[in-house]
Scaffold this motif. Structure first.
Motif, PDB file in Angstrom:
ATOM      1  N   PRO A 178       0.798  -1.235   0.000  1.00  0.00           N
ATOM      2  CA  PRO A 178       0.000   0.000   0.000  1.00  0.00           C
ATOM      3  C   PRO A 178       0.824   1.275   0.000  1.00  0.00           C
ATOM      4  CG  PRO A 178      -0.100  -1.093   2.137  1.00  0.00           C
ATOM      5  CD  PRO A 178       0.539  -2.051   1.200  1.00  0.00           C
ATOM      6  N   ASN A 179       1.982   1.260   0.641  1.00  0.00           N
ATOM      7  CA  ASN A 179       2.780   2.482   0.777  1.00  0.00           C
ATOM      8  C   ASN A 179       3.910   2.589  -0.237  1.00  0.00           C
ATOM      9  OD1 ASN A 179       1.249   3.306   3.069  1.00  0.00           O
ATOM     10  ND2 ASN A 179       2.402   1.824   4.306  1.00  0.00           N
ATOM     11  N   LYS A 180       4.002   1.618  -1.141  1.00  0.00           N
ATOM     12  CA  LYS A 180       5.057   1.653  -2.157  1.00  0.00           C
ATOM     13  C   LYS A 180       4.710   2.672  -3.247  1.00  0.00           C
ATOM     14  CE  LYS A 180       7.553  -1.184  -5.509  1.00  0.00           C
ATOM     15  NZ  LYS A 180       7.358  -0.199  -6.579  1.00  0.00           N
ATOM     16  N   LEU A 181       5.733   3.325  -3.800  1.00  0.00           N
ATOM     17  CA  LEU A 181       5.510   4.298  -4.867  1.00  0.00           C
ATOM     18  C   LEU A 181       4.897   3.614  -6.082  1.00  0.00           C
ATOM     19  CD1 LEU A 181       5.953   7.208  -5.974  1.00  0.00           C
ATOM     20  CD2 LEU A 181       8.151   6.391  -6.875  1.00  0.00           C
ATOM     21  N   ALA A 182       3.780   4.157  -6.553  1.00  0.00           N
ATOM     22  CA  ALA A 182       3.122   3.641  -7.753  1.00  0.00           C
ATOM     23  C   ALA A 182       3.336   4.568  -8.928  1.00  0.00           C
ATOM     24  CB  ALA A 182       1.624   3.467  -7.495  1.00  0.00           C
ATOM     25  N   ILE A 183       3.178   5.867  -8.698  1.00  0.00           N
ATOM     26  CA  ILE A 183       3.247   6.868  -9.769  1.00  0.00           C
ATOM     27  C   ILE A 183       4.121   8.035  -9.337  1.00  0.00           C
ATOM     28  CG2 ILE A 183       1.886   8.716 -10.845  1.00  0.00           C
ATOM     29  CD1 ILE A 183      -0.330   6.801 -11.306  1.00  0.00           C
ATOM     30  N   SER A 184       5.009   8.458 -10.230  1.00  0.00           N
ATOM     31  CA  SER A 184       5.795   9.676 -10.036  1.00  0.00           C
ATOM     32  C   SER A 184       5.641  10.537 -11.279  1.00  0.00           C
ATOM     33  CB  SER A 184       7.274   9.334  -9.804  1.00  0.00           C
ATOM     34  OG  SER A 184       8.035  10.520  -9.678  1.00  0.00           O
ATOM     35  N   HIS A 185       5.203  11.767 -11.054  1.00  0.00           N
ATOM     36  CA  HIS A 185       4.953  12.671 -12.184  1.00  0.00           C
ATOM     37  C   HIS A 185       5.641  14.014 -11.920  1.00  0.00           C
ATOM     38  CE1 HIS A 185       3.200  14.440 -15.638  1.00  0.00           C
ATOM     39  NE2 HIS A 185       2.173  15.034 -15.054  1.00  0.00           N
ATOM     40  N   PRO A 186       6.942  14.083 -12.204  1.00  0.00           N
ATOM     41  CA  PRO A 186       7.667  15.343 -11.993  1.00  0.00           C
ATOM     42  C   PRO A 186       7.286  16.428 -12.988  1.00  0.00           C
ATOM     43  CG  PRO A 186       9.090  13.700 -13.003  1.00  0.00           C
ATOM     44  CD  PRO A 186       7.818  13.000 -12.652  1.00  0.00           C
ATOM     45  N   ASP A 187       6.550  16.046 -14.027  1.00  0.00           N
ATOM     46  CA  ASP A 187       6.183  16.960 -15.111  1.00  0.00           C
ATOM     47  C   ASP A 187       4.845  17.656 -14.855  1.00  0.00           C
ATOM     48  OD1 ASP A 187       7.058  18.031 -17.423  1.00  0.00           O
ATOM     49  OD2 ASP A 187       6.528  16.364 -18.724  1.00  0.00           O
ATOM     50  N   ALA A 188       4.280  17.497 -13.664  1.00  0.00           N
ATOM     51  CA  ALA A 188       2.960  18.048 -13.369  1.00  0.00           C
ATOM     52  C   ALA A 188       2.989  19.573 -13.398  1.00  0.00           C
ATOM     53  CB  ALA A 188       2.474  17.554 -12.013  1.00  0.00           C
ATOM     54  N   ALA A 189       1.813  20.154 -13.634  1.00  0.00           N
ATOM     55  CA  ALA A 189       1.713  21.606 -13.809  1.00  0.00           C
ATOM     56  C   ALA A 189       2.188  22.384 -12.586  1.00  0.00           C
ATOM     57  CB  ALA A 189       0.270  21.977 -14.144  1.00  0.00           C
ATOM     58  N   GLY A 222       4.257  21.096 -10.134  1.00  0.00           N
ATOM     59  CA  GLY A 222       5.387  20.444  -9.480  1.00  0.00           C
ATOM     60  C   GLY A 222       5.148  18.962  -9.287  1.00  0.00           C
ATOM     61  N   LEU A 223       6.102  18.307  -8.659  1.00  0.00           N
ATOM     62  CA  LEU A 223       6.111  16.854  -8.500  1.00  0.00           C
ATOM     63  C   LEU A 223       4.823  16.328  -7.868  1.00  0.00           C
ATOM     64  CD1 LEU A 223       7.679  14.105  -8.515  1.00  0.00           C
ATOM     65  CD2 LEU A 223       8.500  14.732  -6.229  1.00  0.00           C
ATOM     66  N   VAL A 224       4.279  15.272  -8.479  1.00  0.00           N
ATOM     67  CA  VAL A 224       3.126  14.548  -7.948  1.00  0.00           C
ATOM     68  C   VAL A 224       3.520  13.088  -7.797  1.00  0.00           C
ATOM     69  CG1 VAL A 224       0.828  13.680  -8.509  1.00  0.00           C
ATOM     70  CG2 VAL A 224       1.360  16.084  -8.890  1.00  0.00           C
ATOM     71  N   GLU A 225       3.290  12.517  -6.625  1.00  0.00           N
ATOM     72  CA  GLU A 225       3.594  11.106  -6.404  1.00  0.00           C
ATOM     73  C   GLU A 225       2.468  10.453  -5.606  1.00  0.00           C
ATOM     74  OE1 GLU A 225       8.430  10.668  -6.525  1.00  0.00           O
ATOM     75  OE2 GLU A 225       7.496  10.957  -4.560  1.00  0.00           O
ATOM     76  N   TYR A 226       2.127   9.226  -6.008  1.00  0.00           N
ATOM     77  CA  TYR A 226       1.076   8.486  -5.316  1.00  0.00           C
ATOM     78  C   TYR A 226       1.600   7.098  -4.936  1.00  0.00           C
ATOM     79  CZ  TYR A 226      -1.946  11.942  -7.584  1.00  0.00           C
ATOM     80  OH  TYR A 226      -2.521  13.111  -8.037  1.00  0.00           O
ATOM     81  N   ASP A 250      -3.879  18.732 -14.914  1.00  0.00           N
ATOM     82  CA  ASP A 250      -2.679  17.975 -14.552  1.00  0.00           C
ATOM     83  C   ASP A 250      -2.013  18.520 -13.291  1.00  0.00           C
ATOM     84  OD1 ASP A 250      -0.909  15.904 -14.824  1.00  0.00           O
ATOM     85  OD2 ASP A 250       0.389  16.925 -16.270  1.00  0.00           O
ATOM     86  N   THR A 251      -2.806  18.749 -12.258  1.00  0.00           N
ATOM     87  CA  THR A 251      -2.254  19.290 -11.017  1.00  0.00           C
ATOM     88  C   THR A 251      -2.135  18.246  -9.920  1.00  0.00           C
ATOM     89  OG1 THR A 251      -4.399  19.919 -10.117  1.00  0.00           O
ATOM     90  CG2 THR A 251      -3.298  21.516 -11.542  1.00  0.00           C
ATOM     91  N   GLY A 252      -3.217  17.456  -9.720  1.00  0.00           N
ATOM     92  CA  GLY A 252      -3.230  16.504  -8.619  1.00  0.00           C
ATOM     93  C   GLY A 252      -3.434  17.144  -7.267  1.00  0.00           C
ATOM     94  N   ARG A 253      -3.826  18.420  -7.265  1.00  0.00           N
ATOM     95  CA  ARG A 253      -3.913  19.166  -6.012  1.00  0.00           C
ATOM     96  C   ARG A 253      -5.319  19.684  -5.727  1.00  0.00           C
ATOM     97  NH1 ARG A 253       1.292  19.475  -7.474  1.00  0.00           N
ATOM     98  NH2 ARG A 253       2.839  19.832  -5.851  1.00  0.00           N
TER      99      ARG A 253
END
Length: 579
Positions: A48-59, A61-65, A163-166
């Motif tokens: 559950p806590n392992k990195l699944a998605i990393s999106h440094p290109d987000a509008a 800044g970095l988005v990680e889930y 593309d923010t994730g925020r």
């Protein structure tokens, strides 16, 4: 700005990662319908806590889930789709670069028992409109950068992602997810029903349409599941893997890697477009272990200013064309190991692989490249790839498929059937029947079978040239011309010839230093290439014409568009006739 997942993205404590099951379905205890959405649920349950998605290109800044957070966001989207009236079997269009939006969509649309229709954002507006109409899409999820492709042209509801994730940044997509969470009334995954029919439609991907209107390739939940398992197995994706998205996810559903990565518990890193400095940044700093790309993209990677030998090896999955000896050598110098696969949109992307053998390490790089260039054998979950005598297009009546001998010479057509072949061409029974003649899917690729039973493509049927009664493979010609030290890329097409019927015309991109060397003396290069060809090719296969170009026309996935080059040849001949 430090990233925090939105409030609606945080899963409740003690979340269940199991979907409900329709009560009216009376399946026996020993059968659960295959569906790739279960890979994400399994990953969220185990890691559950392992990195699944990393999106440094987000509008913003970095988005990680993590897997748990991402699974919650996917659940929110699935409920939002249902809230919007999406019913089982409805098509949902997605127009997006590689980013969380399209990754979410590959999971959530299936979780809502709908059909994902990813659309190439490099198409023209009219082409996008045709696909929307032909697919009968009921909703469009679109990235803000490509809103102009659908704005003002359709009455279909549109959800735009910035593309923010925020939270609190005015992103309609995030608002849509929030509403989905509220609509769920915290029923969680158990409130979403797993599709009871594993042969139900899962994805509708459209072919490039270079010879007419694009065809819609309909695939199933079962096929998507098995193709994803095969890709993960064949490329050794696991929990320690980091997959970099260079292949557009809209292309054949990213060859099913949206699900192969979740099956393997791998992390995914997104870049919105092909930028070689960004690719190398991730190679060097993000722990990348895998990526997929056509040879043209690989050429850009090895020739980038940032290119260097990596401390940790990376697996490059190559398809679209066979890698040349020079390209394989340059990749290996960077510690990038080649896995050559073959497939089509109609086969969920790759379904064969060139399997290496121990003796390959004892032969020259050039000989090894020829072995690598073969399409090889079928994946673990695919049926055998066959090469059969080609059935004439105008043939009517019963069709009997007969295999060519395994002599490496007799030309036939690649056909296959089984688990990872499309269900049909959507709303095109005539094209479906033609493709499935003889009970197999006919690829249109012409190939030979070698003594070791491996398959090697010689050409597409439309790209084979006939010179003086001899068949010549443009792909084979390209392979030999590409060994010339000045050649960076080359494409060969047939051109009419008054004596021989057809002869080869080569369009060549030179290495940067070579381009400067021959800038004032193009004829000198043509003579050098002719001498090189004479040593390697029979007379009927040697290029009669050579043209140096700055670049070759390519599709969005890096395939060379030979139809464009053939049109250039026709225009040249028309102009010549007018003189």
């Amino acid at each position: 700005m430090k990233f925090h997942a939105t409030t609606a993205s945080i899963p409740p404590q003690n979340a269940f990662y199991r979907m409900g099951f329709p009560k009216e379905t009376n399946l026996p205890v020993n059968i659960i319908p295959l569906n790739p959405i279960v890979f994400l649920l399994r990953a969220a349950q185990i890691y559950p806590n392992k990195l699944a998605i990393s999106h440094p290109d987000a509008a913003k800044g970095l988005v990680e889930y993590s897997f748990a957070v991402w699974a919650q966001r996917v659940q929110n989207l699935a409920y939002a789709l249902k809230m919007s009236g999406i019913q089982p079997g409805d098509r949902v269009a997605v127009i997006s670069p590689n980013c969380p939006l399209i990754a979410d969509s590959h999971q959530a649309i299936l979780a809502a028992r709908a059909v994902i229709t990813p659309i190439n954002y490099r198409l023209k507006k009219a082409e996008v409109q045709y696909i929307l109409e032909h697919s009968g899409s009921k909703l469009i999820l679109v990235d803000h950068e490509f809103l102009t492709l659908v704005e003002g042209t359709t009455n279909i509801p549109i959800i735009v992602s910035k593309d923010t994730g925020r939270d609190n940044v005015g992103d309609p997509y995030e608002d849509f997810l929030d509403k989905g969470r509220a609509f769920s009334q915290e029923r969680g995954w158990l409130g979403l029903e797993l599709e009871p029919d594993e042969n139900a439609n899962a994805s509708l991907c459209y072919t490039s349409g270079t010879t007419g209107r694009p065809k819609g390739v309909m695939s199933t939940c079962r096929g998507s599941y098995l193709a994803a398992v095969a890709n993960a197995f064949e490329t050794k994706l696991d929990k320690d893997s980091v997959y970099l998205w260079t292949l557009p996810m809209f292309h054949a559903c990213g060859w099913t890697y949206p699900w192969a990565t979740t099956f393997g518990f791998a992390a995914q890193v997104f870049i919105r477009s092909i930028r070689y400095p960004d690719i190398w940044h991730h190679f060097l700093n993000s722990g990348v272990t895998h990526y997929c790309a056509a040879p043209t993209v690989q050429i850009g990677i090895v020739n980038a200013t940032e290119a260097r030998r990596l401390d940790n090896p990376i697996t490059a999955i190559i398809a679209g064309a066979a890698p040349t000896a020079h390209l394989i050598g340059e990749l290996e110098k960077k510690s990038i190991n080649v896995t050559h696969v073959y497939g089509l949109t109609e086969t969920y992307g790759p379904f064969t692989r060139s399997y290496p053998h121990p003796y390959w390490s004892t032969v020259s790089l050039e000989e090894r490249a020829k072995l690598f260039a073969r399409q090889g054998h079928s994946f673990a979950t695919a049926d055998e790839v066959r090469v059969v005598y080609q059935i004439p297009p105008d043939h009517t009546g019963p069709v009997e498929l007969v295999d060519v001998p395994a002599d490496g010479k007799t030309l036939g057509e690649i056909v296959t059937r089984g688990n990872i072949v499309m269900k049909e061409y959507y709303r095109d029974p005539e094209a479906t029947a033609k493709a499935f003649r003889g009970g197999y899917f006919a690829s249109g690729d012409l190939a030979v079978r070698h003594l070791d039973r491996s398959v090697a493509i010689l050409d597409r049927s439309k790209d084979l040239l006939i010179s003086g009664g001899e068949n010549a493979s443009t792909l084979a010609i390209e392979q030999e011309l590409a060994t010339h030290p000045d050649v960076l890329e080359v494409a060969v097409v047939a051109r009419p010839h008054p004596k021989w019927g057809e002869r080869a015309m080569a369009f060549v991109v030179l290495h940067l230093d070579s381009a400067k060397k021959y800038e004032e003396d193009v004829i000198k290069f043509a003579e050098s290439l002719a001498k090189h060809a004479k040593e390697r090719l029979p007379g009927f296969a040697r290029p009669e014409w050579v043209e140096i170009v700055q670049e070759l026309p390519k599709t969005s996935t890096g395939k060379i568009q030979k139809n464009v080059l053939r049109e250039r040849v026709r225009e040249k001949d028309k102009e010549k006739a007018r003189l």
